[in-house]
Write a protein that holds these residues in place. Structure first.
Motif, PDB file in Angstrom:
ATOM      1  N   GLU A 125       0.881  -1.086   0.185  1.00 36.69           N
ATOM      2  CA  GLU A 125       0.048   0.155   0.008  1.00 36.69           C
ATOM      3  C   GLU A 125       0.931   1.226  -0.112  1.00 36.69           C
ATOM      4  OE1 GLU A 125      -4.526  -0.882   1.607  1.00 36.69           O
ATOM      5  OE2 GLU A 125      -2.848  -0.401   3.198  1.00 36.69           O
ATOM      6  N   LEU A 126       1.931   1.192   0.688  1.00 36.27           N
ATOM      7  CA  LEU A 126       2.751   2.349   0.851  1.00 36.27           C
ATOM      8  C   LEU A 126       3.179   2.671  -0.438  1.00 36.27           C
ATOM      9  CD1 LEU A 126       4.221   4.781   2.039  1.00 36.27           C
ATOM     10  CD2 LEU A 126       5.724   3.138   3.036  1.00 36.27           C
ATOM     11  N   ALA A 127       3.906   1.527  -0.995  1.00 39.49           N
ATOM     12  CA  ALA A 127       4.480   1.531  -2.394  1.00 39.49           C
ATOM     13  C   ALA A 127       3.638   2.374  -3.551  1.00 39.49           C
ATOM     14  CB  ALA A 127       5.321   0.116  -2.899  1.00 39.49           C
ATOM     15  N   GLY A 128       2.469   1.840  -3.416  1.00 42.62           N
ATOM     16  CA  GLY A 128       1.730   2.218  -4.185  1.00 42.62           C
ATOM     17  C   GLY A 128       1.335   3.756  -4.109  1.00 42.62           C
TER      18      GLY A 128
ATOM     19  N   THR B 143      -1.674 -10.304  -9.614  1.00 46.35           N
ATOM     20  CA  THR B 143      -2.457  -8.943  -9.926  1.00 46.35           C
ATOM     21  C   THR B 143      -1.956  -7.727  -9.290  1.00 46.35           C
ATOM     22  OG1 THR B 143      -4.429 -10.029 -10.040  1.00 46.35           O
ATOM     23  CG2 THR B 143      -4.740  -7.692  -9.805  1.00 46.35           C
ATOM     24  N   CYS B 144      -1.504  -7.940  -7.610  1.00 46.93           N
ATOM     25  CA  CYS B 144      -0.873  -6.921  -6.940  1.00 46.93           C
ATOM     26  C   CYS B 144       0.361  -6.442  -7.773  1.00 46.93           C
ATOM     27  CB  CYS B 144      -0.680  -7.267  -5.674  1.00 46.93           C
ATOM     28  SG  CYS B 144       0.308  -5.959  -4.766  1.00 46.93           S
ATOM     29  N   SER B 145       1.122  -7.452  -8.025  1.00 45.91           N
ATOM     30  CA  SER B 145       2.631  -7.091  -8.669  1.00 45.91           C
ATOM     31  C   SER B 145       2.459  -6.336  -9.879  1.00 45.91           C
ATOM     32  CB  SER B 145       3.171  -8.516  -8.873  1.00 45.91           C
ATOM     33  OG  SER B 145       3.552  -9.197  -7.754  1.00 45.91           O
ATOM     34  N   SER B 146       1.374  -6.750 -10.623  1.00 42.00           N
ATOM     35  CA  SER B 146       0.996  -6.217 -11.989  1.00 42.00           C
ATOM     36  C   SER B 146       0.651  -4.713 -11.983  1.00 42.00           C
ATOM     37  CB  SER B 146      -0.063  -6.735 -12.743  1.00 42.00           C
ATOM     38  OG  SER B 146       0.270  -8.169 -13.084  1.00 42.00           O
ATOM     39  N   ILE B 147      -0.253  -4.389 -10.930  1.00 38.40           N
ATOM     40  CA  ILE B 147      -0.800  -2.884 -10.641  1.00 38.40           C
ATOM     41  C   ILE B 147       0.651  -2.118 -10.429  1.00 38.40           C
ATOM     42  CG2 ILE B 147      -2.126  -1.590  -9.307  1.00 38.40           C
ATOM     43  CD1 ILE B 147      -4.294  -3.817  -9.287  1.00 38.40           C
TER      44      ILE B 147
ATOM     45  N   GLY C 110       4.906   1.977 -11.840  1.00 35.14           N
ATOM     46  CA  GLY C 110       6.222   2.099 -11.796  1.00 35.14           C
ATOM     47  C   GLY C 110       7.072   1.677 -10.602  1.00 35.14           C
ATOM     48  N   VAL C 111       6.651   0.774  -9.733  1.00 33.22           N
ATOM     49  CA  VAL C 111       7.303   0.348  -8.718  1.00 33.22           C
ATOM     50  C   VAL C 111       8.294  -1.017  -9.213  1.00 33.22           C
ATOM     51  CG1 VAL C 111       7.358  -0.789  -6.521  1.00 33.22           C
ATOM     52  CG2 VAL C 111       5.468   1.044  -7.021  1.00 33.22           C
TER      53      VAL C 111
ATOM     54  N   SER D  40     -10.055  -3.738  -9.860  1.00 26.47           N
ATOM     55  CA  SER D  40      -9.423  -2.861  -9.279  1.00 26.47           C
ATOM     56  C   SER D  40     -10.308  -1.461  -8.542  1.00 26.47           C
ATOM     57  CB  SER D  40      -8.338  -2.170 -10.166  1.00 26.47           C
ATOM     58  OG  SER D  40      -7.597  -1.317  -9.622  1.00 26.47           O
ATOM     59  N   ILE D  41     -10.891  -0.837  -9.460  1.00 23.95           N
ATOM     60  CA  ILE D  41     -11.816   0.204  -8.942  1.00 23.95           C
ATOM     61  C   ILE D  41     -12.886  -0.105  -8.071  1.00 23.95           C
ATOM     62  CG2 ILE D  41     -13.352   2.110  -9.535  1.00 23.95           C
ATOM     63  CD1 ILE D  41     -11.741   2.586 -12.055  1.00 23.95           C
TER      64      ILE D  41
END
Length: 424
Positions: free
Chosen positions: A178-181, A223-227, A232-233, A385-386
């Motif tokens: 969450e912080l990385a996003g 899915t998390c990795s892809s997002i 840009g992470v 996602s949304i």
């Protein structure tokens, strides 16, 4: 209800979700009884919505939507007394909780002290990394990021600029991703403000596990990795931290040592119980720094209940303990309070804890997220996602509004659905 029984003192250590909910439930269950005292103790004067502190670190979260005054919360609760005190010791034999300011006698004790960062014995991480567990940690990180940009804006050496603008997050669990996003959305805005090329920046998230959020399904993890990658992470898995220097992160990945020049290493690699729980665990039955529960949520001491993050309870038919998540916090708090109320009125503590988890919602920046929802062991669906992002915000309101009342509803709703990120 029986009348004329002796004074009964219930002491609750910790005013996180579990402690607050337990106190409120106990007050409701014992409202018609006399000689009942419920004491709630926390080292902070406020409750923090920890699942939202990542927003506070990046200019999106405001204090009124994340922190709530505890004295105000219980101002109209005649049987609940809140004390801001740091508990240092529990005398189980004499039934006394010893704090810095006061001692508190109890007939029944509830341990709900919560957690703290776990540095896994890496001294340099504890010394040089920025912790990320409290609202104050989030505010400090926001200030630190601003200082990094201010320094970078007046430099000409590209390597020094890149070092200042490389932001490393250690830990790819719930808090870390969450912080990385959030950082991935926030850093470009800061580049615009300070007129710095975005190509000098980097957001890196590492973890020793083979995939992010390993307690979720492979599909959700993917899915998390892809997002995050889309945002840009840079994700680096199977990466074990060896050292955190003042100006670099050193980790080992598949036998290779990697050193990343960086002035910002944020630590969200895991949690362990608070010190008072760790002390209690030396007396009570415990496992993995958490206190083992009976099915009634009593510990090995029948007068001591354990709820929330501090409990180690394996439900019938499971081979792993209940997760350290809000839903377990809510359910365990209610059951423990009901069993204590039964004991007070002369009945047995016979209610059995049967946790029912209904999913998990994770935000990845302000607009994206991942979630699964349903009924455990029957069906679970993954949300797009949304809807996942909206579901998390709605769930936050669902938990917060009953706890803090309708008077807090507007700030809560405003924070969850209307808050905009700023670079102030």
């Amino acid at each position: 209800m029986r009348q004329g029984f002796q004074q009964k003192n219930i002491v609750i250590i910790g005013a996180g979700f579990s402690g607050i909910l337990c106190a409120q439930r106990l007050e409701k269950r014992t409202a018609r009884l006399k000689n009942i005292s419920i004491t709630l103790i926390d080292k902070n004067p406020y409750f923090t919505m920890r699942t939202e502190i990542h927003a506070a670190a990046t200019g999106r979260g405001k204090p009124e939507g994340i922190q709530y005054d505890l004295a105000e919360t219980f101002a109209d609760s005649p049987n609940v007394s809140f004390f801001c005190d740091n508990v240092e010791h529990i005398d189980f034999e004499n039934k006394v909780v010893k704090g810095n300011i006061n001692d508190y006698s109890y007939d029944y004790l509830v341990i709900a002290a919560g957690s703290q960062p776990n540095y896994f014995g890496i001294e340099s991480a504890e010394k040089n990394a920025l912790p990320f567990w409290t609202y104050d940690d989030a505010v400090a990180l926001k200030k630190h990021i601003k200082e990094c940009f201010e320094k970078a804006a007046v430099l000409s050496n590209e390597e020094e600029i890149k070092k200042l603008l490389t932001f490393c997050v250690v830990g790819a669990g719930l808090t870390g991703v969450e912080l990385a996003g959030e950082l991935a959305e926030y850093i470009p805005m800061m580049c615009v403000k300070y007129k710095l090329p975005q190509g000098f920046t980097r957001v890196l998230c590492i973890d020793a596990a083979p995939r992010c959020i390993p307690n979720l399904t492979n599909k959700l993890s993917t899915t998390c990795s892809s997002i995050l990658t889309e945002l840009g992470v840079d994700l680096e898995m199977n990466a074990k931290v060896k050292e955190v220097k003042p100006d670099a992160l050193v980790y080992e990945q598949i036998g290779k040592t990697v050193e990343v020049p960086s002035c910002t290493v944020v630590w969200s690699a895991g949690i362990t119980s608070e010190d008072i729980t760790l002390e209690a665990a030396r007396t009570l039955d415990s496992r993995n720094n958490r206190i083992v529960n009976l099915e009634t949520l009593q510990s090995s001491d029948p007068n001591v209940f354990v709820i929330g993050d501090n409990m180690y309870y394996v439900a019938k038919g499971k081979d792993y303990p209940v997760p350290q998540m809000v839903e377990n916090t809510e359910q365990s708090s209610v059951l423990a309070a009901d069993n204590i109320a039964d004991l007070i009125t002369g009945h047995k503590a016979k209610r059995v804890y049967k946790p029912a988890m209904h999913g998990c919602m994770i935000s990845l920046g302000a607009k994206k997220g991942i979630a699964y929802a349903g009924i455990e062991n029957l069906f679970m669906i993954q949300l797009p996602s949304i809807p996942a992002q909206l579901a998390k915000r709605a769930i936050n309101c669902y938990f917060l509004i009953p706890v803090f009342g309708l008077g807090k509803a507007l700030p809560i709703m405003k924070h969850e659905f209307l808050a905009k990120r700023t670079t102030d």
